[in-house]
Write an enzyme that holds these catalytic residues in place. Structure first.
Site, mmCIF file in Angstrom:
data_model
loop_
_atom_site.group_PDB
_atom_site.id
_atom_site.type_symbol
_atom_site.label_atom_id
_atom_site.label_comp_id
_atom_site.label_asym_id
_atom_site.label_seq_id
_atom_site.Cartn_x
_atom_site.Cartn_y
_atom_site.Cartn_z
ATOM 1 N N GLY A 1 44.021 34.182 82.615
ATOM 2 C CA GLY A 1 45.335 34.816 82.670
ATOM 3 C C GLY A 1 45.930 34.770 84.050
ATOM 4 N N GLY B 1 48.459 37.290 86.140
ATOM 5 C CA GLY B 1 49.241 38.526 86.150
ATOM 6 C C GLY B 1 50.209 38.530 87.300
ATOM 7 N N GLY C 1 48.062 37.886 90.656
ATOM 8 C CA GLY C 1 47.057 36.867 90.915
ATOM 9 C C GLY C 1 46.440 36.369 89.636
ATOM 10 C CB VAL D 1 42.828 37.290 85.059
ATOM 11 C CG1 VAL D 1 41.690 38.130 84.519
ATOM 12 C CG2 VAL D 1 43.955 38.184 85.554
ATOM 13 C CE LYS E 1 44.916 42.671 88.038
ATOM 14 N NZ LYS E 1 45.173 44.020 87.581
ATOM 15 C CG ASP F 1 54.393 45.465 84.722
ATOM 16 O OD1 ASP F 1 55.359 45.308 83.951
ATOM 17 O OD2 ASP F 1 53.821 44.518 85.277
#
Ligand SMILES: *[C@@H]1O[C@H](CO)[C@@H](O)[C@H](O)[C@H]1NC(C)=O
Ligand SMILES: *[C@@H]1O[C@H](CO)[C@@H](O)[C@H](O)[C@H]1NC(C)=O
Ligand SMILES: *[C@@H]1O[C@H](CO)[C@@H](O)[C@H](O)[C@H]1NC(C)=O
Ligand SMILES: *[C@@H]1O[C@H](CO)[C@@H](O)[C@H](O)[C@H]1NC(C)=O
Length: 829
Positions: free
Chosen positions: A525, A527, A530, A532, A546, A643
Site C-alpha cells: 500500500g 498511504g 509513505g 506500506v 509503514k 482522515d
C-alpha cells in the site's frame, strides 16, 4: 390480637419456606427466613438478582447483587467481600429485629449488617426486599397500612459500583460515608487499593485515593458537570448534581433515560462509566477517569497549570515562575511555581491587587476553599480583595453567567487547562488585569524559554526512542532521579515511558530482513505518508511495515505522536501497533498484518463487491462506529482521526473492520472541543466543510467522514467520483434527495439487493445523513451514533447535508480544484 397475628405470620413463613425449598426466586424475605446458597432473591421487575456467587476463577462464595435481566451477570454489590465462605454452606438470614447476617456451615456469623431496631414493638413486620434499582433494603412495614420504615439498605454501603439513584457522600446524622472501593482483582472482591471519596472539607469534590496517596481529583460540581469532567448536556443519558445541607452532603447520580448504566471504580483504579447496549449484549465504556496525564494530582505543583496540548504539559500561571528552574527544566514540576513579584497587600503597597482571569480551567483543589452559593461574582471579588490571604475566586455555579462564590486561601494546586466555560480569577500584584488572554503562552521569561523547553523535550523524546536498547536502564535511572517525590505513581503517570515500555523496538536490520530489504514485491500500500510493506518476522509472525518516506512532511514530532497514540489504543476495531524503528532519518511503524486488504478494495469494484454481503457490511458499519467511539471517548486521550476513509478501514480474517492510520491524529482533551489548525490534512470527499474551509476540526469532523463512509458502503459508490445522470449532486446530495422523496432504498448497491435487510439499510442511511449534516453542531456524537444504530427508537430528522449542490457551492469549488488522493494544504487564518 397478638396471638392471631403470630399465627398468621407463622403460616406465611411456612408458605415462604416451602417455596424456598423449591428454589423459587422471589423479591421479599420475611424475618427468620433465610436464603441458602443456590437460592435467589429477584427484584420485582426481574432486573436484579441476589444470592451467593463466585467471581471469575475464584471458588469462594460471596453474597452479591447482580443484573439478571441482561445476560451478562455483572455484579454490582457484595456483602461479605472481605469474609468469603469457602464452600456452599452459606446462608443469609434476616432476624426479627432487622439484622441481616451471613452464616457459614458452622453457624458462625461471617458478616452482619449491624442494623437493628429497638425491639419492643411487636406489631411490625421486618421485611427484606430487592428493589428494581439494585437496592437491597430491610424495612419494617406496619401491619395495617403501606407505611414502612427503612432499617438498612445496601445503597448506603456501596462497593465498587455506583448505580443510578445512589447517593455518593456523607450522611452527617447517621454518620455514613458512602464511597467507592475497588476490588482487589476481577476474581477477588475484597477491599482493593483504590477508593473514591467525596471530600467535604472545603467545597465538596471527589478524590481518588490509593491508600493514603491522593491520585486524582474529580473537580467540584459547577452546575453543569464536575469541573474538569464533562457530563452530557440535555440529551445526555444521566444527570448528576450535589446536595449540601446540614444533614447531608452528597452527589446524586440519576439515569435520564431508561438506559442501563453503572459507574465502576475498577480494580486498576479507573472510574469507568458503562452503558449497556441491548443489541450487542455488551457494556460499552462511555467515559473514563483519569483521562490523561493532567489528571494525575498536582502534576504541575502549586500555581502550575497542566495542559495536555502543551509539550511539556506544565506551565506556570502568568506572573509566576518555576520555584526551581533546574528541576522544572528536567520535567520535574512538583515544586511548582512562585510569584515573581510579591502581592501589594503583602508588601505594604497601597495599590490594590488585581485579579487575572484564567479562562477554561478545571478549578484548583477545593479542599480548603470557602464557598457561599448566594453571593454574586462581584461580591465574591470584593470579599477576596479584602483578604490578603485570598489567592483566587470563582463562581460556584457556572450556569447563566455564573453565581455563587468560591474562595481559595492558599496555594492553587492541580489546576488544568480544560475546555469549558469555567473561569478563575487569580490574585496578582498588578492593578487590574481582567480579561487578558489565557496565561500559559505569555510566560514572563520570554517565548524563547518556551521554545527552548519545547526543543529540549523533543530532543528528550527522540533520545528515549532511539535509545530503546537501553530503555530499561534509562527508565531505572530516570525513576531514581525523580524518586517518589512528585509523582505518587511514576509508572502510571509517565505516559511516554509506559508506552515505549510496552512497545517492541526493532532494528533497521530486523525490519529490512522481514521485508526482503523493502522489496517492491512486498509493497502492499501507499498511504499519505509513505509506503506500506508486508513482512515476516524471524518467528513467522506477519507484520505490516509503514515506512515514512524521506520526502514525507511528517516530522519526528508527529511520528512520536503517532507511536504514543496508537500504542495506547487497544480496541478490536483498531489496528494494533506492535513496534517501531528509528534509524537515522528512517522512521518506521510496525503493525499487525491484516490479510484482507482495505474496505475500498471491496466497495468500488464490480467483481470484489460481491464478496461483502449486507450482514457483513452492517457489521463493518457497527465496528467502525465503535472504533471511532473508542477513539473519541473511551481512551485516555481523545483522538480525532481526521482522515477516515475507505482505504483506512482494514479488514481482518473475519471481515471485521479495523481502523488504521493515525498519523494525522492529534490528541487533545475536552468535550466537543474544536481546535483550529493551519494544516488541513484529510481526503477529498470525506472531509467536513468546517474543516476544509476553515481548518476547524473536531470529533464532529470524524462523524462527518463516518457518515460518508456509511453511504459509500451502502451505495458502493465513491462520494468524490459520484455522477448521477445529469444531476450535479454528489453522493451526499443524491442520498439526501432520495431520502426526501422517500426512496432511500434505491441507494442500495445492486449486489446487495439479495442480502439486504430494508430496515437496517434505511436506519443506516438515516444515521449517515445525520452525520453529514452541514453544521457540525447538528451532527450526533459517536456515542449517539452507536446508540442509534443499535436501538429501534425514532431518529431525529436530518437537515441538508454539507456540499449539497443544487448549484455549485463556493465551498465545493475551492475544494474541487484539489483532486489529490490526500490533500494537505495550508489554510490562511
Ligand atoms: C458489624 O460490626 C462488627 C463488630 O463491630 C464489625 O466487625 C463489622 O465490620 C460490622 N459490619 C458491617 C457490615 O459494618
Ligand atoms: C417500625 O419500627 C419502629 C420501632 O419499633 C416503630 O416505631 C415504627 O412505628 C415502625 N414502623 C412501621 C411503619 O411500622
Ligand atoms: C461479560 O462481562 C465481562 C466483564 O464485564 C466481559 O469480560 C465479558 O466479555 C462479558 N461477556 C459477554 C458475553 O458479553
Ligand atoms: C452568603 O452571602 C450572602 C449574600 O452576600 C449573605 O447574606 C450570607 O450571610 C452569606 N452566608 C455566609 C454563610 O457567609
Amino acid at each position: 390480637m397478638e396471638k392471631k397475628y403470630t399465627h398468621v405470620l407463622f403460616l406465611l413463613n411456612m408458605i415462604l419456606l416451602l417455596s424456598y425449598s423449591n428454589c423459587i426466586a422471589q423479591d421479599v424475605v420475611y424475618a427468620n427466613q433465610e436464603i441458602k446458597d443456590g437460592s435467589f432473591l429477584v427484584s420485582k421487575g426481574g432486573m436484579f438478582e441476589s444470592g451467593f456467587f463466585s467471581p471469575g476463577k475464584s471458588k469462594n462464595r460471596y453474597l452479591g447483587i447482580w443484573y439478571k435481566k441482561i445476560s451478562n451477570h455483572t455484579v454490582v454489590w457484595v456483602a461479605n467481600k472481605d469474609t468469603p465462605i469457602t464452600d456452599g454452606s452459606g446462608v443469609l438470614k434476616l432476624s426479627r429485629d432487622g439484622n441481616l447476617m451471613i452464616l457459614n456451615g458452622e453457624n458462625y456469623v461471617v458478616w452482619s449488617s449491624n442494623s437493628t431496631l429497638s425491639v419492643g414493638s411487636t406489631n411490625m413486620v421486618v421485611v427484606m426486599e430487592l428493589l428494581d434499582n439494585g437496592n437491597l433494603v430491610v424495612w419494617n412495614k406496619s401491619e395495617s397500612s403501606t407505611d414502612r420504615r427503612l432499617i438498612w439498605q445496601s445503597f448506603d454501603y456501596p462497593g465498587d459500583t455506583l448505580l443510578p439513584g445512589m447517593k455518593f457522600g456523607r450522611d452527617l446524622e447517621r454518620g455514613l460515608h458512602r464511597m467507592l472501593t475497588s476490588w482487589k482483582s476481577p476474581d477477588d472482591p475484597s477491599t482493593g487499593e483504590y477508593n473514591d471519596r467525596l471530600d467535604t472539607n472545603g467545597y465538596p469534590q471527589t478524590l481518588r485515593w490509593r491508600g493514603e496517596v491522593l491520585l486524582a481529583r474529580l473537580g467540584p460540581w459547577n452546575g453543569l458537570g464536575f469541573s474538569g469532567f464533562p457530563i452530557e448536556g440535555a440529551n445526555g443519558i444521566y444527570s448528576a448534581g450535589i446536595v449540601i445541607n446540614d444533614k447531608e452532603i452528597y452527589q446524586l447520580y440519576e439515569s435520564k433515560r431508561s438506559v442501563v448504566q453503572r459507574i465502576v471504580l475498577t480494580w486498576e483504579g479507573k472510574t469507568q462509566f458503562f452503558v449497556w447496549i441491548e443489541r450487542i449484549q455488551d457494556w460499552i465504556v462511555y467515559s473514563n477517569v483519569p483521562m490523561d496525564i493532567c489528571d494525575s494530582f498536582s502534576l504541575c505543583g502549586p500555581y502550575g497549570i497542566c495542559s495536555i496540548n502543551n509539550h511539556p504539559p506544565c506551565t506556570c500561571m502568568q506572573g509566576f515562575e518555576p520555584k526551581n528552574q533546574e528541576e522544572w527544566d528536567a520535567s520535574d514540576w512538583v515544586s511548582g511555581c512562585i510569584r515573581i513579584k510579591p502581592l501589594n497587600c503583602e508588601s505594604g503597597n497601597v495599590i490594590e491587587d488585581g485579579f487575572r482571569k484564567l479562562k477554561g480551567v478545571k478549578v484548583p483543589d477545593t479542599r480548603r476553599a470557602w464557598h457561599n452559593v448566594s453571593m454574586t461574582l462581584e461580591e465574591c471579588k470584593t470579599t477576596c480583595q479584602s483578604k490578603c490571604s485570598c489567592t483566587a475566586y470563582a463562581s460556584v455555579d457556572i450556569r447563566n453567567g455564573g453565581s455563587g462564590c468560591l474562595l481559595w486561601f492558599d496555594e492553587l494546586i492541580d489546576t488544568r487547562e480544560y475546555d469549558a466555560n469555567q473561569d478563575i480569577y487569580i490574585r496578582t500584584n498588578a492593578p487590574e488585569l481582567e480579561g487578558l488572554p489565557g496565561s500559559w503562552f505569555k510566560f514572563t521569561k520570554r517565548k524563547i524559554t518556551i521554545i527552548v523547553l519545547v526543543l529540549t523535550s523533543s530532543a528528550l523524546t527522540l533520545a528515549y526512542a532511539t535509545a530503546c536498547v537501553c530503555r530499561n536502564i534509562i527508565k531505572r535511572r530516570h525513576m531514581k532521579r525523580r524518586g517518589n517525590r512528585y509523582m505518587p505513581d511514576e509508572q502510571k503517570t509517565n505516559l511516554q515511558m509506559e508506552v515505549l515500555g510496552d512497545l517492541q523496538c526493532f532494528s533497521l536490520f530486523e525490519v529490512a530482513k522481514a521485508t526482503c530489504n523493502f522489496n517492491t514485491s512486498n509493497k502492499i500500500g501507499e498511504g499519505g505518508f509513505g509506503l506500506v510493506y508486508k513482512g515476516v518476522l524471524e518467528n513467522g509472525r506477519e507484520i505490516a511495515v509503514k515506512r515514512l518516506s524521506e520526502t514525507s512532511q511528517q516530522g519526528l514530532d508527529e511520528f512520536m505522536n503517532e507511536v504514543i497514540c496508537i500504542a495506547k489504543l487497544q480496541h478490536r476495531n483498531l489496528v494494533k501497533l506492535i513496534g517501531y524503528c528509528i534509524h537515522k532519518s528512517e522512521l518506521i511503524l510496525i503493525y499487525e498484518y491484516l490479510p484482507n486488504k482495505s474496505l475500498d478494495f471491496y466497495l468500488f469494484d464490480g467483481t470484489t463487491s460481491v464478496m461483502l454481503d449486507w450482514p457483513q457490511r452492517f457489521n463493518i458499519i457497527h465496528g467502525m462506529a465503535r472504533g471511532i467511539l473508542y477513539l473519541h471517548q473511551d481512551s485516555r486521550l481523545q483522538i480525532i482521526h481526521r482522515d477516515l476513509k475507505a482505504s483506512n478501514i482494514l479488514l481482518d480474517n473475519d471481515m471485521n473492520p479495523k481502523i488504521s492510520d493515525f498519523g494525522l491524529a492529534r490528541n487533545f482533551v475536552g468535550h466537543d472541543t474544536t481546535t483550529k489548525t493551519k494544516k488541513v490534512v484529510g481526503t477529498y470527499g470525506y472531509i467536513s466543510p468546517e474543516y476544509a474551509v476553515h481548518g476547524r476540526f473536531s470529533i464532529k469532523s470524524d462523524v462527518f467522514s463516518f457518515g460518508v463512509l456509511v453511504l459509500e458502503i451502502i451505495s458502493g459508490k465513491r462520494n468524490r467520483e459520484f455522477v448521477h445522470g445529469d444531476q450535479k449532486d454528489n453522493l451526499l446530495g443524491h442520498a439526501w434527495r432520495l431520502y426526501k422523496e422517500g426512496r432511500s432504498i434505491e441507494l442500495v448497491n445492486g449486489t446487495l439487493q439479495a442480502s439486504c435487510v430494508a430496515s437496517e439499510v434505511l436506519r443506516s442511511i438515516h444515521v449517515a445523513l445525520l452525520c453529514v449534516q452541514h453544521h457540525a453542531e447538528d451532527r450526533p456524537t459517536m456515542l449517539s451514533v452507536v446508540l442509534m444504530l443499535v436501538s429501534e427508537g425514532v431518529l431525529p430528522q436530518p437537515k441538508q447535508p454539507a456540499f449539497f449542490t443544487g448549484e455549485t457551492h463556493s465551498e465545493v469549488q475551492s475544494l474541487s480544484s484539489i483532486n489529490d488522493y490526500t490533500i494537505t494544504h495550508m489554510v490562511a487564518r
